[in-house]
Design an enzyme around this catalytic site. Structure first.
Site: not given
Lengths: 202, 202
Positions: A121, A157
């Site tokens: 991600s 993230k």
DNA sequence: TTGACAACTATTCTTTTGTATAGTATCTAA
DNA sequence: TTAGATACTATACAAAAGAATAGTTGTCAA
């Protein structure tokens, strides 16, 4: 032992930290440069610290200051965490999978750990299989990359804390950002620390 | 871990003892005085000890030596090369800018060095400021990322050796691949080694 | 027998470093 | 209110220290 002023305490801390990181004490000028002051001012602080018994100075010698009972380490053993469980103290021994000796200069701060990346991600900056170094801290600056515990799972993230809640965003556009209301965030999301390094084997 | 000569062992012991007693490392001249030799001779010993991984030296700094963390099997001193000049032996001391203690498990092979990346031709996998680890070898597999010396300048590129010549290609599409005929390649291009690791500080 | 390595001498150059002189401004405790 | 400590600036100097140049001598393995 006499009490120190806050400035003197700061100087002492810097000397200790420098010593830990480098394996030898700083020069007067290095102290001065760190605080943005003149060598003479730094000398004043070091003299005060000596006078108050916090360190020893050998007149005339470069780096001639010593902290009693200090063992410097060039290499720091940084733990690699396996599965991270919520609730548990972060560096609990059950969670430590292994440790790696890394150069002190790469390790910023006190509490640091390594995490093996699984998803992509955060591609292309961080790829699966990479090892990221995380400096433990409860909050990060807006847009910083952080290791975050969400629903009992650790992920990497970018974190955006806003009035409307918390957003966790990957650099990879294929991944939809996760949005949390302030209430949800407090309950489900825990920032473990800031990602300060990436190590990739090709 | 390489073996030490008895003289080198004696110098190492002196450094350790001095450190234990004083709280800071000795200067080159102090080592020299202790053994009744010239500074240059002491410098030779300390260089040898650094080369063999028994201590770390910070160039240019007084008392800039630190003892490696006493588990040398786990840690390897990897040289960081500054400017790389063609012709010269790769790990010539003039080219070594510094060394970094890295975990043995990260160091594959015998001859390995680190290089600071300047351009972004290999973006997004490798970015400017990254440190890449290069395993010295004269040839690499087709499409491997390698450190290559072209016209006296070291670059990181993917290497494609073909019948028609040699192609050096960056991952970044903004950069035009460099093509060389077999004759040109032999003359102008030298493969230094394969890039086996990337270390990025965020 | 050549060449790499080890262990040195002697000398020099340039930085780095500790420390000094001579101040200023602020605060605090007697 | 006044002496003393704190926290600095600006400049300067001499000593300390790293590192370089240019060698010599001996050993030991290819």
């Amino acid at each position: 032992m006499k009490t120190l002023t806050s400035r003197q305490q700061a100087v002492l801390s810097f000397v200790e930290e420098y010593f830990q990181q480098q394996g030898y004490p700083p020069t007067v000028r290095e102290v001065a440069a760190h605080f943005g002051i003149q060598p003479r001012a730094a000398d004043d602080h070091l003299s005060a610290l000596k006078r108050k018994g916090y360190l020893h100075r050998e007149p005339g010698r470069s780096r001639g200051l010593a902290l009693t009972g200090r063992q410097p380490e060039l290499v720091v053993e940084v733990p690699i965490l396996g599965q991270i469980a919520a609730g548990q103290p972060l560096l609990a021994t059950e969670q430590v999978e292994d440790t790696l000796p890394l150069p002190r200069s790469w390790v910023q701060g006190e509490e640091v750990f390594l995490l093996r990346v699984t998803g992509d991600s955060m591609a292309p900056l961080i790829l699966p299989g990479d090892l990221v170094m995380v400096r433990v801290q409860p909050r990060v600056a807006r847009g910083d990359i952080a290791a975050v515990l969400v629903f009992d799972e650790a992920t990497i993230k970018r974190v955006y804390e806003e009035a409307g809640g918390l957003v966790l965003k990957g650099d990879n556009p294929d991944f939809t950002p996760l949005r949390f209301s302030p209430g949800e965030a407090a309950e489900l999301v825990q920032i473990l620390g800031k990602v300060v390094g990436v190590y990739r084997s090709l």
